[in-house]
Write an enzyme that holds these catalytic residues in place. Sequence first.
Site, PDB file in Angstrom:
ATOM      1  N   LEU A 105       0.076  -7.274  25.260  1.00 31.51           N
ATOM      2  CA  LEU A 105      -0.651  -6.351  25.489  1.00 31.51           C
ATOM      3  C   LEU A 105      -0.130  -5.079  24.917  1.00 31.51           C
ATOM      4  CD1 LEU A 105      -1.447  -6.981  29.162  1.00 31.51           C
ATOM      5  CD2 LEU A 105      -3.058  -7.165  27.506  1.00 31.51           C
ATOM      6  N   ASP A 106      -0.922  -4.085  24.430  1.00 30.24           N
ATOM      7  CA  ASP A 106      -0.310  -2.773  23.882  1.00 30.24           C
ATOM      8  C   ASP A 106       0.849  -2.228  24.764  1.00 30.24           C
ATOM      9  OD1 ASP A 106      -1.971  -3.426  21.690  1.00 30.24           O
ATOM     10  OD2 ASP A 106      -3.607  -1.861  22.345  1.00 30.24           O
ATOM     11  N   TYR A 107       1.547  -1.504  24.296  1.00 32.83           N
ATOM     12  CA  TYR A 107       2.498  -0.610  25.241  1.00 32.83           C
ATOM     13  C   TYR A 107       1.967   0.158  26.347  1.00 32.83           C
ATOM     14  CZ  TYR A 107       6.256   2.725  25.768  1.00 32.83           C
ATOM     15  OH  TYR A 107       7.366   3.587  26.145  1.00 32.83           O
ATOM     16  N   THR A 109      -1.047  -0.544  27.578  1.00 30.78           N
ATOM     17  CA  THR A 109      -1.842  -1.325  28.301  1.00 30.78           C
ATOM     18  C   THR A 109      -1.416  -2.086  29.358  1.00 30.78           C
ATOM     19  OG1 THR A 109      -3.523  -1.677  26.495  1.00 30.78           O
ATOM     20  CG2 THR A 109      -3.882  -3.192  28.093  1.00 30.78           C
TER      21      THR A 109
END
Length: 243
Positions: A105-107, A109
Amino acid sequence: MTNSLERLQKVIAQSGVTSRRKAEQLIVDGKVKVNDKVVTELGTKVSPNDKIEVEGVQLEKELPVYYMLYKPRGVISSVSDDKGRKVVTDFFPEVPERIFPIGRLDYDTSGILLLTNDGEFANLLMHPKHGVEKVYVAKIKGIPSKEELKKLLKGVKDKNDVLKVIRYKVLSTDKKKNSMILELTLREGKNRHVRRMMEQLGYPVLKLKRERYGLLTLDGMTAGDIRPLSPKEVNQMRNLASK
C-alpha cells in the site's frame, strides 16, 4: 517440507526467504546451493534431508504464519527503509519469523495489508490472473459526472497501463468542499492504481483506504492494529485466489 521430493524454488518460497518467482531468478543466477553444489536448473527437486543455501545462508524451515495489519498512513510497505522511515514490520516486534508484506500500500494509503513468511501464499494472492477482489474507499477532489465515473469501468489509460475497476459506488458528495467519497472494487492492483486512475480523470485522491481484501475486513480494528489470520481465513483466501 514433506517426505516426497519438491521443486527447489517451491521449497525456497515456502521457507519465507522470498517469493517463488524471485527464488527461480536466484537459482538461474547461480546463488543457490544444494548439498554444497551450485544448482541452476529450475526443474531440480530436493528432499527434506538436503542442505539448501540461498546466497550463502542455509535454509531453515519456518512454520508458516499469516497476519493482517491495519496499516496507518505514513508507513512504508517494506521490511526496511534506507531513509529510516517507519515500515510495516515495525508493528510486529515480537514475531520471530521473517515476515514480509503481500503486495504493498502506498505511503499515504491506509488499510488492510497482509504479511506472511509463506512465499507460495504471497505469490498466489499477488498473481494478476487470480484477481482477488480489493475494496478501496477514496476521497477525491472534485465531483465527477456519471459519464465520467463510467470510464472507471471501461478503463483509463496511463502510460502503458489500462486502469479500471469492476464496480464503483458513490458514498457521499460534498458540494461545499467540492469533494466526493467513492467505493472502488478492483481485481488487480497495479502500482498506485487508484491514484493514477483518478488523476487521469482530473480528480486527484485526497485520502485512500483499503477496507476489504477478499473476505477480510477491518472490522474491530483501528490504525496500527495487527491480528493473526485464522486457519479458516487462510484457506478462504487460498480458495478465492485459486478460482
